[in-house]
Design a protein around this motif. Structure first.
Motif, short mmCIF file in Angstrom:
data_model
loop_
_atom_site.label_atom_id
_atom_site.label_comp_id
_atom_site.label_asym_id
_atom_site.label_seq_id
_atom_site.Cartn_x
_atom_site.Cartn_y
_atom_site.Cartn_z
N UNK A 166 -21.07 -65.39 9.99
CA UNK A 166 -21.49 -65.66 8.61
C UNK A 166 -20.32 -65.80 7.64
N UNK A 167 -19.17 -65.19 7.95
CA UNK A 167 -18.02 -65.33 7.04
C UNK A 167 -17.56 -66.77 7.00
N UNK A 168 -17.64 -67.46 8.14
CA UNK A 168 -17.26 -68.86 8.21
C UNK A 168 -18.46 -69.76 7.91
N UNK A 169 -19.58 -69.43 8.50
CA UNK A 169 -20.76 -70.28 8.37
C UNK A 169 -21.51 -70.12 7.06
N UNK A 170 -21.16 -69.13 6.26
CA UNK A 170 -21.68 -68.92 4.90
C UNK A 170 -23.07 -68.29 4.89
N UNK A 171 -23.98 -68.80 5.70
CA UNK A 171 -25.38 -68.39 5.58
C UNK A 171 -25.74 -67.25 6.52
N UNK A 188 -21.53 -75.78 8.74
CA UNK A 188 -21.70 -74.97 7.55
C UNK A 188 -22.84 -75.46 6.65
N UNK A 189 -23.36 -76.67 6.91
CA UNK A 189 -24.51 -77.18 6.17
C UNK A 189 -24.24 -77.26 4.67
N UNK A 289 -35.24 -67.61 2.86
CA UNK A 289 -34.77 -68.98 3.00
C UNK A 289 -33.54 -69.24 2.14
N UNK A 290 -33.49 -68.65 0.97
CA UNK A 290 -32.30 -68.82 0.13
C UNK A 290 -31.07 -68.19 0.79
N UNK A 291 -31.26 -67.07 1.49
CA UNK A 291 -30.16 -66.45 2.22
C UNK A 291 -29.62 -67.38 3.30
N UNK A 292 -30.50 -68.24 3.83
CA UNK A 292 -30.08 -69.22 4.84
C UNK A 292 -29.54 -70.49 4.21
#
Length: 465
Positions: A166-171, A188-189, A289-292
């Motif tokens: 999550x540190x790299x992928x953000x979500x 990372x979308x 969903x916002x967390x994702x």
């Protein structure tokens, strides 16, 4: 057995953050199952018949004798319910060696791997536990499971790896939220020239689940009870993932399992679920969903049955919110597709109370009375949303009754499945099959796919306008 008893009894039994159902499941595992193991009432038998057809949940009613595998699964399910509470994860990390022992004893049980994967995905939400997971070798195990063709194994593993990144992928992918595509967890979308695209969110309805609802139609029902959810050349156990593989560079597909983050025990808990009303469920799901990262770029929502009502409630709430992130989600919602959603209510609410409870023992059914003023108001607000944001809408309505436990039920009348906005198509499918296209030529898929490509064309930074 003794190790499971030790970890379950060590977990706190009383806390403001512990839902009554978590306490109920833990007590049941200890009193009804682990105690019977002491009485040597274990059988070595196949338990695949214990899974519900609709969502592969396990029956909670104990049989006279149980297998060791079934005992382990119940204990893992109790631990899974605890893993949804952050404070409990600190205790659960101590059970990592136990999980290794379980896998050594039962290396070929996909349900055990699935449950462990879900627990690890929840633990991985909290970065303080990442080093423990690395040290115990779980990253390598999860990477192997991620490549497994069985959905029960690969989806939880992919989710766990995403949370570890999550540190790299953000979500972050919270309980009940699954990444179906792309299979490369490092995407990372973000909406940049090198990483633009569209998010598609699938939300199931009553009697459904992310591991069942979105499979290809199986007219002979020969695959209904299969524990090996492995797609074949001529059949998909998850058509949103399998049929959008070629578009994965610019499409992220998310599946929502809105009951699973409580437990995998179906409706057995006497205090029902974490969130029971339509408003509570939609508010909770919107946060997840916002967390994702849903809402950061163009998004399409797809809902079956009551999942469509949750979508509408989420969008109306986002529109009326003073939260900038939720307003962004509303503005970025480009399309909504409904598979037999009861916009004006459902006939199941007219069943006598005993039959209705037997089929649908949830609070939501009480909100589905045909002609409900609350549902009519929600639909009016949704049509205003569509007008304001120019959202594309496609809806399908069922015209074939559903055979369920010996009764022919008309779940959603045709007039109720038409929201009165966008395109509407009555089709010759029953309530369960209307979200399961036979193939890519089916109108159920083609209309969806057209919406995806229209949205991708609008989102592309490379098209001249």
């Amino acid at each position: 057995v003794s190790l499971f008893r030790e970890i379950l009894t060590s977990l706190p039994k009383k806390s403001d953050k512990l839902h009554d159902c978590i306490i109920y499941y833990t007590t049941t595992a200890i009193d009804e199952y682990l105690s019977r193991a002491d009485d040597e009432e274990l059988l070595d038998s196949d338990i695949s018949h214990e899974f519900f057809r609709e969502s592969h949940h396990i029956h909670s009613i104990p049989r006279p004798q149980i297998s060791q595998e079934r005992l382990i699964e119940y204990c893992l399910q109790a631990l899974l319910s605890h893993s949804t509470v952050e404070e409990q994860c600190t205790e659960l990390v101590q059970s990592l060696p136990l999980f290794n022992l379980v896998l050594q004893a039962h290396p070929n049980n996909p349900r055990i791997k699935s449950l462990i994967g879900k627990i690890l995905a929840n633990i991985s939400l909290h970065q303080v536990h990442h080093s423990n997971l690395f040290r115990n070798g779980w990253v390598g195990i999860l990477a192997t499971w991620k490549q497994d063709p069985n959905l029960l194994i690969s989806l939880p593993a992919t989710k766990a790896l995403c949370n570890l990144d999550q540190e790299y992928g953000v979500h972050r992918y919270l309980p009940g939220i699954y990444l179906m595509l792309p299979t490369d967890r490092h995407v990372q979308h973000k909406n940049t020239l090198s990483n633009w695209g569209v998010d598609i969110v699938f939300i199931h309805g009553l009697l459904g689940g992310v591991f069942y609802t979105w499979r290809q139609q199986d007219k002979d029902n020969v695959r209904d009870f299969s524990a090996d959810q492995i797609s074949e050349e001529d059949y998909s156990f998850c058509w949103p993932r399998d049929w959008l593989q070629d578009d994965a560079n610019n499409v992220r597909v998310i599946g929502v399992d809105f009951d699973s983050y409580l437990s995998q025990w179906g409706g057995a808990c006497p205090t029902q679920s974490f969130k029971s009303s339509l408003e509570e469920r939609s508010e909770d799901m919107l946060m997840r969903l916002r967390e994702a990262g849903v809402g950061n770029r163009p998004v399409i929502f797809v809902g079956h049955s009551m999942g469509g009502l949750i979508i509408k409630k989420m969008l109306v709430s986002a529109q009326n919110s003073n939260d900038e992130q939720l307003e962004e989600l509303a503005n970025n919602t480009k399309g909504v597709l409904f598979y037999s959603t009861p916009h004006e209510g459902s006939q199941i609410a007219k069943l006598n109370s005993l039959v209705k409870y037997f089929f649908f023992p949830t609070v939501e059914v009480q909100e589905l009375e045909f002609g409900s003023p609350a549902l009519s108001e929600l639909n009016t607000c949704f049509k205003q949303f569509v007008e304001k944001f120019k959202t594309k809408v496609v809806s399908f309505g069922e015209t074939v009754p559903t055979r369920h436990l010996g009764l022919d039920l008309n779940f959603v009348p045709v007039e109720s499945s038409n929201p009165g906005v966008g395109e509407f198509y009555p089709v010759a499918y029953n309530h369960m099959d209307i979200c399961k296209p036979e193939n890519k030529k089916s109108i159920l898929f083609r209309k969806f796919y057209n919406m995806v490509w229209d949205t991708m064309d609008e989102a592309s930074p490379f098209l001249q306008r």
